[in-house]
Design a protein around this motif. Structure first.
Motif, PDB file in Angstrom:
ATOM      1  N   TYR A   6       0.857  -1.170   0.000  1.00  0.00           N
ATOM      2  CA  TYR A   6       0.000   0.000   0.000  1.00  0.00           C
ATOM      3  C   TYR A   6       0.899   1.229   0.000  1.00  0.00           C
ATOM      4  CZ  TYR A   6      -3.275  -3.513   1.702  1.00  0.00           C
ATOM      5  OH  TYR A   6      -4.030  -4.635   1.844  1.00  0.00           O
ATOM      6  N   ALA A   7       0.585   2.196  -0.819  1.00  0.00           N
ATOM      7  CA  ALA A   7       1.362   3.434  -0.870  1.00  0.00           C
ATOM      8  C   ALA A   7       0.437   4.610  -0.551  1.00  0.00           C
ATOM      9  CB  ALA A   7       1.994   3.613  -2.235  1.00  0.00           C
ATOM     10  N   LYS A   8       0.886   5.458   0.342  1.00  0.00           N
ATOM     11  CA  LYS A   8       0.084   6.604   0.756  1.00  0.00           C
ATOM     12  C   LYS A   8       0.933   7.864   0.604  1.00  0.00           C
ATOM     13  CE  LYS A   8      -2.403   8.316   4.758  1.00  0.00           C
ATOM     14  NZ  LYS A   8      -2.689   8.072   6.178  1.00  0.00           N
ATOM     15  N   ASN A   9       0.454   8.807  -0.188  1.00  0.00           N
ATOM     16  CA  ASN A   9       1.173  10.058  -0.479  1.00  0.00           C
ATOM     17  C   ASN A   9       2.548   9.780  -1.084  1.00  0.00           C
ATOM     18  OD1 ASN A   9      -0.927  11.575   0.612  1.00  0.00           O
ATOM     19  ND2 ASN A   9      -0.028  11.526   2.648  1.00  0.00           N
ATOM     20  N   LEU A  10       2.631   8.713  -1.843  1.00  0.00           N
ATOM     21  CA  LEU A  10       3.904   8.278  -2.404  1.00  0.00           C
ATOM     22  C   LEU A  10       3.616   7.500  -3.685  1.00  0.00           C
ATOM     23  CD1 LEU A  10       7.013   7.882  -1.701  1.00  0.00           C
ATOM     24  CD2 LEU A  10       6.320   5.713  -0.738  1.00  0.00           C
ATOM     25  N   GLU A  11       4.418   7.731  -4.713  1.00  0.00           N
ATOM     26  CA  GLU A  11       4.249   6.991  -5.956  1.00  0.00           C
ATOM     27  C   GLU A  11       5.026   5.681  -5.866  1.00  0.00           C
ATOM     28  OE1 GLU A  11       5.196   7.371 -10.712  1.00  0.00           O
ATOM     29  OE2 GLU A  11       5.316   9.154  -9.446  1.00  0.00           O
ATOM     30  N   PHE A  53       9.543   9.840   5.647  1.00  0.00           N
ATOM     31  CA  PHE A  53       9.136   8.595   5.005  1.00  0.00           C
ATOM     32  C   PHE A  53       8.942   7.513   6.054  1.00  0.00           C
ATOM     33  CE2 PHE A  53      11.183  10.859   1.528  1.00  0.00           C
ATOM     34  CZ  PHE A  53      10.221  10.716   0.549  1.00  0.00           C
ATOM     35  N   ARG A  54       7.936   6.668   5.820  1.00  0.00           N
ATOM     36  CA  ARG A  54       7.572   5.646   6.797  1.00  0.00           C
ATOM     37  C   ARG A  54       7.355   4.323   6.077  1.00  0.00           C
ATOM     38  NH1 ARG A  54       2.287   4.267   8.972  1.00  0.00           N
ATOM     39  NH2 ARG A  54       2.505   3.593  11.123  1.00  0.00           N
ATOM     40  N   ALA A  55       7.927   3.264   6.648  1.00  0.00           N
ATOM     41  CA  ALA A  55       7.717   1.914   6.126  1.00  0.00           C
ATOM     42  C   ALA A  55       7.137   1.069   7.255  1.00  0.00           C
ATOM     43  CB  ALA A  55       9.024   1.309   5.636  1.00  0.00           C
ATOM     44  N   ASN A  74      14.762   9.013   3.848  1.00  0.00           N
ATOM     45  CA  ASN A  74      14.708   8.412   2.523  1.00  0.00           C
ATOM     46  C   ASN A  74      13.879   7.137   2.628  1.00  0.00           C
ATOM     47  OD1 ASN A  74      15.348   6.851   0.213  1.00  0.00           O
ATOM     48  ND2 ASN A  74      17.270   7.957  -0.039  1.00  0.00           N
ATOM     49  N   ILE A  75      13.020   6.871   1.669  1.00  0.00           N
ATOM     50  CA  ILE A  75      12.169   5.681   1.725  1.00  0.00           C
ATOM     51  C   ILE A  75      12.992   4.401   1.687  1.00  0.00           C
ATOM     52  CG2 ILE A  75      11.704   5.614  -0.759  1.00  0.00           C
ATOM     53  CD1 ILE A  75       9.245   4.724   2.070  1.00  0.00           C
TER      54      ILE A  75
END
Length: 94
Positions: A6-11, A53-55, A74-75
């Motif tokens: 799932y990606a949120k506010n991120l491509e 950035f959050r994982a 950084n992601i």
């Protein structure tokens, strides 16, 4: 290994997907235990600086749920931190 991203506010680019695949190869030795893996990658839109950035990794194994959250500038670094923590947690359960 199959997982949901799932990606949120991120491509979510192909390069990022390949990077995740490379990092998740380390989890394949625990594949027999893994029932489900969900990954959420996001960028915090409220902050302009700092670890934006959050994982988040949610790993379901029999009778347990392992949840890891890592933040970074950084992601890719956030993914590295989260995968490292996830491997340590799964090894403890082993």
């Amino acid at each position: 290994m199959k997982y949901q991203i799932y990606a949120k506010n991120l491509e979510l680019t192909e390069i990022l997907k390949k990077y995740l695949d490379q990092k998740l190869v380390k989890l394949e030795k625990f594949l027999a235990k893994i029932m489900k893996l969900e990954i959420e990658l996001s960028r915090d839109s409220r902050h302009q600086s700092g670890p934006v950035f959050r994982a988040e990794f949610n790993l379901s194994i029999p009778k347990k749920l392992v949840r890891i959250v890592a933040n970074d500038f950084n992601i890719n670094f956030a993914i590295d931190k989260a995968v490292g923590q996830l491997i340590r947690q799964v090894e403890k359960i082993k």
